[in-house]
Write an enzyme that holds these catalytic residues in place. Sequence first.
Site, PDB file in Angstrom:
ATOM      1  N   ARG A 184      52.459 -47.737 -25.203  1.00 35.59           N
ATOM      2  CA  ARG A 184      53.326 -47.210 -26.272  1.00 35.59           C
ATOM      3  C   ARG A 184      54.766 -47.248 -25.785  1.00 35.59           C
ATOM      4  O   ARG A 184      55.133 -46.497 -24.887  1.00 35.59           O
ATOM      5  CB  ARG A 184      52.897 -45.774 -26.598  1.00 35.59           C
ATOM      6  CG  ARG A 184      53.663 -45.137 -27.744  1.00 35.59           C
ATOM      7  CD  ARG A 184      53.241 -43.679 -27.927  1.00 35.59           C
ATOM      8  NE  ARG A 184      53.910 -43.079 -29.068  1.00 35.59           N
ATOM      9  CZ  ARG A 184      55.137 -42.572 -29.030  1.00 35.59           C
ATOM     10  NH1 ARG A 184      55.833 -42.583 -27.912  1.00 35.59           N
ATOM     11  NH2 ARG A 184      55.685 -42.058 -30.119  1.00 35.59           N
ATOM     12  N   LYS A 191      60.937 -42.075 -20.618  1.00 25.12           N
ATOM     13  CA  LYS A 191      60.798 -40.634 -20.355  1.00 25.12           C
ATOM     14  C   LYS A 191      61.637 -40.206 -19.159  1.00 25.12           C
ATOM     15  O   LYS A 191      61.960 -41.008 -18.289  1.00 25.12           O
ATOM     16  CB  LYS A 191      59.312 -40.259 -20.239  1.00 25.12           C
ATOM     17  CG  LYS A 191      58.656 -40.290 -21.631  1.00 25.12           C
ATOM     18  CD  LYS A 191      57.220 -39.852 -21.694  1.00 25.12           C
ATOM     19  CE  LYS A 191      56.745 -39.920 -23.163  1.00 25.12           C
ATOM     20  NZ  LYS A 191      55.305 -39.741 -23.333  1.00 25.12           N
TER      21      LYS A 191
HETATM   22  N1  HH2 Z   1      54.777 -39.682 -26.335  1.00 30.52           N
HETATM   23  C1  HH2 Z   1      55.614 -39.271 -27.325  1.00 30.52           C
HETATM   24  C2  HH2 Z   1      55.141 -39.144 -28.643  1.00 30.52           C
HETATM   25  N2  HH2 Z   1      53.874 -39.472 -28.967  1.00 30.52           N
HETATM   26  N3  HH2 Z   1      51.736 -40.256 -28.321  1.00 30.52           N
HETATM   27  C3  HH2 Z   1      50.898 -40.679 -27.362  1.00 30.52           C
HETATM   28  N4  HH2 Z   1      49.636 -41.020 -27.679  1.00 30.52           N
HETATM   29  N5  HH2 Z   1      51.294 -40.791 -26.054  1.00 30.52           N
HETATM   30  C4  HH2 Z   1      52.566 -40.456 -25.660  1.00 30.52           C
HETATM   31  O1  HH2 Z   1      52.872 -40.549 -24.439  1.00 30.52           O
HETATM   32  C5  HH2 Z   1      53.488 -40.020 -26.658  1.00 30.52           C
HETATM   33  C6  HH2 Z   1      53.032 -39.915 -27.996  1.00 30.52           C
HETATM   34  C7  HH2 Z   1      57.037 -38.945 -27.004  1.00 30.52           C
HETATM   35  O2  HH2 Z   1      57.874 -40.033 -27.188  1.00 30.52           O
HETATM   36  P1  HH2 Z   1      58.815 -40.298 -28.466  1.00 30.52           P
HETATM   37  O3  HH2 Z   1      57.998 -40.530 -29.687  1.00 30.52           O
HETATM   38  O4  HH2 Z   1      59.746 -41.390 -28.161  1.00 30.52           O
HETATM   39  O5  HH2 Z   1      59.691 -38.996 -28.597  1.00 30.52           O
HETATM   40  P2  HH2 Z   1      59.651 -37.767 -29.578  1.00 30.52           P
HETATM   41  O6  HH2 Z   1      58.357 -37.055 -29.364  1.00 30.52           O
HETATM   42  O7  HH2 Z   1      60.857 -36.958 -29.175  1.00 30.52           O
HETATM   43  O8  HH2 Z   1      59.734 -38.282 -30.990  1.00 30.52           O
END
Ligand code: HH2
Length: 277
Positions: A248, A213
């Site tokens: 995660r 992040k």
């Molecule tokens: N962060 C993201 C997405 N889902 N779910 C939980 N429970 N906790 C988190 O911190 C979290 C999440 C964001 O990360 P990413 O999936 O890599 O990115 P994007 O939302 O752009 O797909």
Amino acid sequence: MDFAAQVMGVVNVTPDSFSDGGRYLDPAAAVAHGAELVAEGAAILDVGGESTRPGADPVGLDEELRRVIPVVEGLAERVPGTAISIDTTKAGVARRAVTAGAAVVNDVSALRADPELAGVVAASGVACCLMHMLGEPRTMQDDPRYDDVVSEVKAFLEERLEFAVGHGVDEQAIWLDPGIGFGKTAEHNLELLARLDEIVALGRPVVVGTSRKSFLGRLAGGRELGRRLPGTIATNVMALERGASVFRVHDVAEVVDALAVAGATVAASEWRGGRRV
Ligand code: HH2
């Protein structure tokens, strides 16, 4: 204290996710990537078809289903011993994903976005991650403010836990997540990590998602996406020490090793001369 940490590997089936958008849009590529993360030590795979990055546009039900269901089905066949999590806010996606083999619903809206999702989780008996977010992805990073971020996030999670249980979800199946980066400044993220034990005190497994992040890049002097693994490891190790249970991440192999060493060190610090102190 139990340090049985579980690493949740991220499988994003999106064109626009902030760190890996477009890489695994083809279901076969996403399934192969998930299998690789399991070989690296992931106990859970989080499959998502809608980006939640700041400014992301919402995705319709049909498109989200088209992206994620073949991947959940493929993973259920390819890595049968692994818990598959569906990262969605939609009841229609969760329902189909559970039928296809998902064992966890990861809802970044904490059952607020879709009034039917609580019922789907309750009826299917799967685990559910409730995450804190201030505002909505499109605008959440526009000047987020709190009086005391930890108390406010904790009160929110407590309220959502009660809501879920009130709608028939088994309390033992609920995980909580402070939502690092979701309507938070770098300072808010740091305070939540530093005082994560206060969220852990709610008594449910705590999930943390710091992986790659942007605040990690900023704290380290302006690191691009590809150089945020050290910050990812540092924050996950600190979260482990403060009692988090599920981590995660995108970079599974490196985080699994870091958590194994950190977990063993924390365990050793609790034992002196063969006795727990
Ligand atoms: N962060 C993201 C997405 N889902 N779910 C939980 N429970 N906790 C988190 O911190 C979290 C999440 C964001 O990360 P990413 O999936 O890599 O990115 P994007 O939302 O752009 O797909």
